[in-house]
Scaffold this motif. Structure first.
Motif: not given
Ligand SMILES: NC(=O)c1ccc[n+]([C@@H]2O[C@H](COP(=O)([O-])OP(=O)(O)OC[C@H]3O[C@@H](n4cnc5c(N)ncnc54)[C@H](O)[C@@H]3O)[C@@H](O)[C@H]2O)c1
Length: 311
Positions: A241-270
């Motif tokens: 029960v899944g999508s069959g689609v591989e989503v890289p974590l960096l893409e997930l973070i960028s999509t989540i970032g796009g949903l908030g007011e602080n999206g452009n500063t929502f950059k990960p540390s490693f």
């Protein structure tokens, strides 16, 4: 129709209980509230759902409860669902996930249960996706990379055995990384809950590894549809029960970032990658489409928006 949901006070279980209550089923929750919360089932309880507080590790308690309640269907979601904890405390993981499940399966078989639906994992059972063809299909040989994945696989095998021995009617749904409102940040796929919370609090996300690792995300509402459909069929064995689609974590973070007011500063540390975390994962939902008529209906963007909005 009486339905028992183990782990019904947890993230996925409470959504399932809401759906069962909404369609008029008599729902009974069996939960020890170790990671589940009363507030998750408050509205279902106001509509007649009962909570039986107790631990699936206690065979006597499980037997007495099933004999008294005699449900027609059991959805078994109660589990130790933290990959990290399974590596740090493997005995605890096996006691809850294997022994607790065997207690439940054995008691279910004895009361002549009609249908048993088990929440297995498509995220942890297959192991390292770099070593297999992705998306993984149900016939891919599982090579788990953590005790949690192994304990879920062992329960699938118990269900197979009980089918052979007693014609026990069950299905194991191998759920991908489930996300949505009420998500437990420590559980499997907890990253979405953690990142969504960090976005809301103006904090920065931390990625373990370089962020190129991939996961298969499925929205909780779609998972509940798959569970309800699976409970109404006699389909057996394991179903992704899944999508069959591989989503890289960096893409997930960028999509989540796009949903908030602080999206452009929502950059990960490693930080350094953690043992037990696979580099790649995705699971093929073709069998679910063919046998259950199910496919994921919620886009990642829509599901993430509902998740962020719920915080
Ligand atoms: N969240 C995911 O991405 C995901 C993916 C694949 C599979 N799953 C499986 O789905 C199920 C639900 O996961 P979730 O994310 O809602 O986790 P969760 O931690 O929110 O829910 C688990 C529930 O089980 C209860 N529980 C734990 N140990 C218990 C015990 N010994 N006796 C009785 N109750 C006990 C907890 O209190 C909690 O309510 C689990 O079996 C998990 O392994 C989850």
């Amino acid at each position: 129709m009486k339905t028992l949901v183990t782990g019904g006070a947890g993230f996925i279980g409470s959504h399932l209980v809401d759906a069962l209550t909404a369609r008029g089923d008599e729902a009974v929750v069996l939960d020890n509230l170790s990671s589940g919360k009363l507030e998750n089932i408050a509205s279902a309880m106001a509509n007649g759902t009962r909570l039986i507080e107790g631990d699936i590790r206690d065979a006597g308690f499980v037997t007495r409860t099933l004999e008294a309640e005699r449900p027609g269907t059991i959805f078994h979601l109660a589990a130790q669902s933290e990959v990290r904890k399974s590596i740090e405390e493997p005995t605890f993981d096996a006691t809850v996930n294997v022994v607790g499940s065997v207690n439940l399966i054995e008691a279910s078989q004895k009361i002549g249960l009609d249908r048993f639906v088990f929440a297995s994992t498509g995220g942890a059972v297959y192991g390292e996706g770099e070593l297999i063809d992705l998306p993984a299909v149900e016939t891919t040989v599982p090579e788990p990379m953590c005790q949690y994945g192994l304990s879920k696989f062992v329960v699938e095998k118990y269900l197979e055995l009980y089918r052979r021995l007693y014609m026990f009617n069950s299905v194991a749904l191998r759920l991908a990384n489930v996300y949505g409102p009420r998500q437990n940040p420590k559980g499997e796929a907890g990253a979405v809950a953690i990142f969504a919370g960090q976005l809301k609090n103006g904090e920065k996300p931390t990625v373990f590894g370089d962020g190129t690792q991939t996961r298969d995300f499925v929205y909780v509402g779609d998972v509940i549809d798959a569970m309800l459909t699976a409970s109404r069929t006699d389909v057996e064995g394991t179903i992704n029960v899944g999508s069959g689609v591989e989503v890289p974590l960096l893409e997930l973070i960028s999509t989540i970032g796009g949903l908030g007011e602080n999206g452009n500063t929502f950059k990960p540390s490693f930080d350094t990658a953690r043992k037990g975390d696979v580099q790649r994962n995705s699971i093929d939902p073709s069998r679910a489409a063919a046998d259950l008529g199910w496919s994921p209906a919620t886009s990642l963007e829509d599901g993430l928006k509902k998740t962020v909005d719920s915080i």
